[in-house]
Design a protein around this motif. Structure first.
Motif, PDB file in Angstrom:
ATOM      1  N   ASN A  60      33.025  42.104-114.805  1.00  0.00           N
ATOM      2  CA  ASN A  60      32.072  41.525-114.059  1.00  0.00           C
ATOM      3  C   ASN A  60      31.527  42.597-112.881  1.00  0.00           C
ATOM      4  N   PRO A  61      30.814  43.755-113.421  1.00  0.00           N
ATOM      5  CA  PRO A  61      30.687  44.935-112.566  1.00  0.00           C
ATOM      6  C   PRO A  61      29.707  44.389-111.320  1.00  0.00           C
ATOM      7  N   ASN A  62      30.019  45.261-110.323  1.00  0.00           N
ATOM      8  CA  ASN A  62      29.307  44.884-108.863  1.00  0.00           C
ATOM      9  C   ASN A  62      27.948  45.406-109.210  1.00  0.00           C
ATOM     10  N   LYS A  63      27.074  44.607-108.713  1.00  0.00           N
ATOM     11  CA  LYS A  63      25.579  45.197-108.663  1.00  0.00           C
ATOM     12  C   LYS A  63      25.197  46.134-108.175  1.00  0.00           C
ATOM     13  N   THR A  64      25.779  46.563-107.090  1.00  0.00           N
ATOM     14  CA  THR A  64      25.367  47.662-106.196  1.00  0.00           C
ATOM     15  C   THR A  64      25.754  48.926-106.949  1.00  0.00           C
ATOM     16  N   TYR A  65      27.061  48.885-107.281  1.00  0.00           N
ATOM     17  CA  TYR A  65      27.802  50.264-108.196  1.00  0.00           C
ATOM     18  C   TYR A  65      27.383  50.229-109.341  1.00  0.00           C
ATOM     19  N   GLY A  66      27.360  49.102-110.007  1.00  0.00           N
ATOM     20  CA  GLY A  66      27.124  48.984-111.469  1.00  0.00           C
ATOM     21  C   GLY A  66      28.276  49.338-112.342  1.00  0.00           C
ATOM     22  N   GLU A  67      28.320  49.145-113.533  1.00  0.00           N
ATOM     23  CA  GLU A  67      29.567  49.603-114.463  1.00  0.00           C
ATOM     24  C   GLU A  67      30.117  50.895-114.438  1.00  0.00           C
ATOM     25  N   GLU A  68      31.201  51.276-114.126  1.00  0.00           N
ATOM     26  CA  GLU A  68      31.876  52.618-114.285  1.00  0.00           C
ATOM     27  C   GLU A  68      33.075  52.219-115.011  1.00  0.00           C
ATOM     28  N   LEU A  69      33.659  53.487-115.309  1.00  0.00           N
ATOM     29  CA  LEU A  69      34.996  53.643-116.204  1.00  0.00           C
ATOM     30  C   LEU A  69      35.909  53.504-115.219  1.00  0.00           C
ATOM     31  N   ALA A  71      38.159  55.315-113.577  1.00  0.00           N
ATOM     32  CA  ALA A  71      38.252  55.924-112.342  1.00  0.00           C
ATOM     33  C   ALA A  71      37.237  55.474-111.239  1.00  0.00           C
ATOM     34  N   GLY A  72      35.948  55.433-111.766  1.00  0.00           N
ATOM     35  CA  GLY A  72      34.873  54.691-110.978  1.00  0.00           C
ATOM     36  C   GLY A  72      35.197  53.240-110.351  1.00  0.00           C
ATOM     37  N   TYR A  73      35.671  52.654-111.399  1.00  0.00           N
ATOM     38  CA  TYR A  73      36.184  51.161-110.872  1.00  0.00           C
ATOM     39  C   TYR A  73      37.215  51.243-109.695  1.00  0.00           C
ATOM     40  N   VAL A  74      38.324  52.115-109.985  1.00  0.00           N
ATOM     41  CA  VAL A  74      39.117  52.201-109.065  1.00  0.00           C
ATOM     42  C   VAL A  74      38.817  52.862-107.502  1.00  0.00           C
ATOM     43  N   SER A  75      37.550  53.977-107.634  1.00  0.00           N
ATOM     44  CA  SER A  75      37.266  54.433-106.571  1.00  0.00           C
ATOM     45  C   SER A  75      36.331  53.514-105.907  1.00  0.00           C
ATOM     46  N   GLN A  76      35.752  52.637-106.469  1.00  0.00           N
ATOM     47  CA  GLN A  76      35.093  51.531-105.743  1.00  0.00           C
ATOM     48  C   GLN A  76      36.011  50.541-105.009  1.00  0.00           C
ATOM     49  N   CYS A  77      36.978  50.479-105.383  1.00  0.00           N
ATOM     50  CA  CYS A  77      38.164  49.381-104.929  1.00  0.00           C
ATOM     51  C   CYS A  77      38.562  50.122-103.688  1.00  0.00           C
ATOM     52  N   LEU A  78      39.024  51.540-103.812  1.00  0.00           N
ATOM     53  CA  LEU A  78      39.373  52.365-102.637  1.00  0.00           C
ATOM     54  C   LEU A  78      38.446  52.468-101.490  1.00  0.00           C
ATOM     55  N   LYS A  79      37.279  52.684-101.904  1.00  0.00           N
ATOM     56  CA  LYS A  79      36.058  52.501-100.729  1.00  0.00           C
ATOM     57  C   LYS A  79      35.934  51.371-100.214  1.00  0.00           C
ATOM     58  N   GLU A  80      36.008  50.182-100.986  1.00  0.00           N
ATOM     59  CA  GLU A  80      35.836  48.895-100.507  1.00  0.00           C
ATOM     60  C   GLU A  80      36.973  48.468 -99.496  1.00  0.00           C
TER      61      GLU A  80
END
Length: 535
Positions: A60-69, A71-80
């Motif tokens: 259920n990708p975040n609408k702001t970031y969009g779906e990523e692979l 590393a991108g998904y984990v990076s989103q989590c780290l930033k948040e």
């Protein structure tokens, strides 16, 4: 003059630039581990990127970031979670991210260079919520996930993208792993106490390498100004030890606390009382006797309950020691010959008289027997540590020593005396266990007339299982159908008794289906009992 002034101005500008650059580099080197990272927020965001569809969870990708692979998904989590972006690790808009943001191998290198703690092949206890786990594949750390919590038994749960994983407990995924600890918090110190003559020796350790440990022994909160730990220390009186660990730019650890009771020399549990003069001889009562005032004597070592003591700590150095087979407490008795109700002690009194005559002692001597538990100081004992596997056992009321005469053999009676001796008064409390007979995975008990019951399930014990019996009892408690086995093993499958219960042989009435087992600890246990009716 003008040229010199211009040159000096240029030199000062260059110097200031170098100093600013140096300061910036130093600040950048420590910036990441110093970020205010919130593991709960990171994990909550990680979960928000999934949604339940039927019985499973889908992306259920975040609408702001969009779906990523991954590393991108984990990076989103780290930033948040609070990690700050910079010129190497960043997200600008959908599709506009740095290599360190979207490529697993690059993200690993970035986090490592940023100063986060790296642990190769971590244990489950080292992984915490919000931490990042990398997986070795495709010639490097080619996949990454984030820990979002742990199960009740401490197993890490991870989330990942690409092939989506939600609260996945097979957290290693079959790969070599590497942990990046995101909060960079110093591990909580571990306080360990060990027996030493006259007190306890206390050691402090910390899983964070090179961390400094500070401690107090008066219950006060430790700080970086408290006493610094350098080596194990001895306590001769009770103390509340508190410890704090600190390391470099990491956050200080949580405070560890331990109440140290220097008089508590053994933990609660089941023990054999061995004389150190012969470890093959242990204290107990005759196998068949469960009478109050039965005397205690030395016997050959085996797993009988009449030789096992349930030792419980009462505080202030005092213990009760209860024989498991009878439920009676070990007690000291100072008695006169011919006392009412003490006929069973005549043998002991005669033996004590003989011991006194042989030794020529005038010391006070008492009988050691089993008695119904009571709030009686004669049933309480102090256990004093002398050396490894060597203790004095003294009675709380009289301070007399638990003693065995110099003639150490099976049948030698135990007695107490106020005279300290060089032999016959040292004991080893050897820890053992109670029976753990158990039944698991029992088949459905849907019993029907005219059908054979398919029996499944496993009986296990920490002792050898010597007998298993499955019975059908009528309303009078009489066995009308039964099957038994002699496993002589620590595990037994009930499938081996299948096909032996034909209910068509039973008339109408109420019955009980029962499974019992017996093991080498001399315990018989009903593992299952259920009533059923045939109409």
């Amino acid at each position: 003059m003008k040229t010199m002034f211009t040159s000096n101005k240029l030199a000062i500008s260059v110097l200031l630039g170098i100093l600013l650059l140096f300061a910036f580099c130093n600040q950048s080197a420590e910036a990441k581990p110093g970020d205010s990272y919130d593991a709960d927020k990171a994990a909550a965001y990680a979960d928000s990127c999934f949604k339940k569809v039927g019985n499973s969870y889908k992306k259920n990708p975040n609408k702001t970031y969009g779906e990523e692979l991954c590393a991108g998904y984990v990076s989103q989590c780290l930033k948040e979670g609070g990690m700050t972006m910079d010129s190497t690790w960043y997200w600008k808009s959908k599709g506009k991210t740095s290599d360190a943001w979207r490529v697993s191998k690059k993200l690993f290198t970035y986090l490592k260079k940023s100063g986060y703690k790296i642990t190769q092949s971590p244990s489950e206890s080292q992984i915490q919520k919000g931490d990042v786990i990398f997986y070795w594949c495709n010639g490097g750390w080619g996949h990454v996930a984030i820990c979002v919590g742990k199960t009740d038994d401490g197993t890490p749960m991870v989330n990942a993208y690409n092939d989506p994983h939600y609260h996945f407990t097979y957290w290693t995924m079959g790969y070599k792993t590497c942990l990046v600890s995101m909060e960079c918090k110093t591990a909580t110190p571990v306080i360990t106490e060990n027996l030493t003559a006259g007190g306890k020796k206390v050691s402090l350790t910390c899983d964070t390498s090179d961390a400094d440990i500070y401690y107090t022994t008066d219950g006060k909160k430790p700080t970086l100004s408290s006493k610094k730990y350098t080596k194990a220390f001895k306590l001769t009186s009770n103390a509340k030890v508190k410890a704090l660990a600190a390391y470099s730019t990491y956050k200080n650890s949580s405070i560890a606390t331990e109440d140290i009771d220097v008089k508590k020399t053994v933990d609660n549990g089941v023990y054999y009382l061995q004389t150190t003069m012969d470890n093959n001889l242990i204290l107990g009562v005759e196998n068949s006797t469960k009478n109050e005032s039965d005397i205690l004597s030395l016997m050959a070592s085996n797993a009988q309950y009449n030789r096992k003591f349930d030792v419980k700590y009462l505080g202030d150095g005092h213990y009760t020691m209860t024989l498991l087979h009878s439920g009676y407490a070990m007690a000291e008795t100072i008695m006169q010959k011919g006392s009412a109700g003490q006929a069973d002690t005549s043998k002991a009194e005669s033996a004590l008289d003989s011991l006194k005559a042989a030794s020529g002692t005038k010391a006070s001597m008492g009988i050691v027997s089993q008695k119904k538990p009571a709030s009686d100081a004669f049933q309480q004992w102090n256990v004093t540590y002398l050396a490894k596997n060597s203790f004095h056992i003294t009675n709380k009321q009289s301070s007399d020593y638990l003693t065995i005469g110099n003639s150490v053999k099976s049948g030698a009676i135990a007695y107490t005396t106020d005279e300290e001796k060089t032999s016959g008064q040292t004991w080893n409390l050897k820890k053992t266990s109670t029976s753990k007979l158990a039944l698991s995975k029992l088949s459905s008990t849907d019993l029907n007339i005219g059908k054979k019951f398919t029996l499944t399930g496993t009986i296990t014990s920490n002792y050898e299982i010597q007998s298993v019996k499955v019975s059908i009892l009528n309303s009078d408690g009489k066995s009308v159908l039964s099957a038994s086995a002699v496993p002589n093993a620590t595990s037994f499958s009930l499938k081996k008794l299948n096909g032996k219960f034909d209910f068509s042989k039973l008339s109408s009435g109420t019955y009980t289906f029962r499974i019992t087992a017996y093991d080498s600890s001399k315990v018989t246990k009903t593992l299952f009992s259920q009533k059923f009716m045939i109409k």
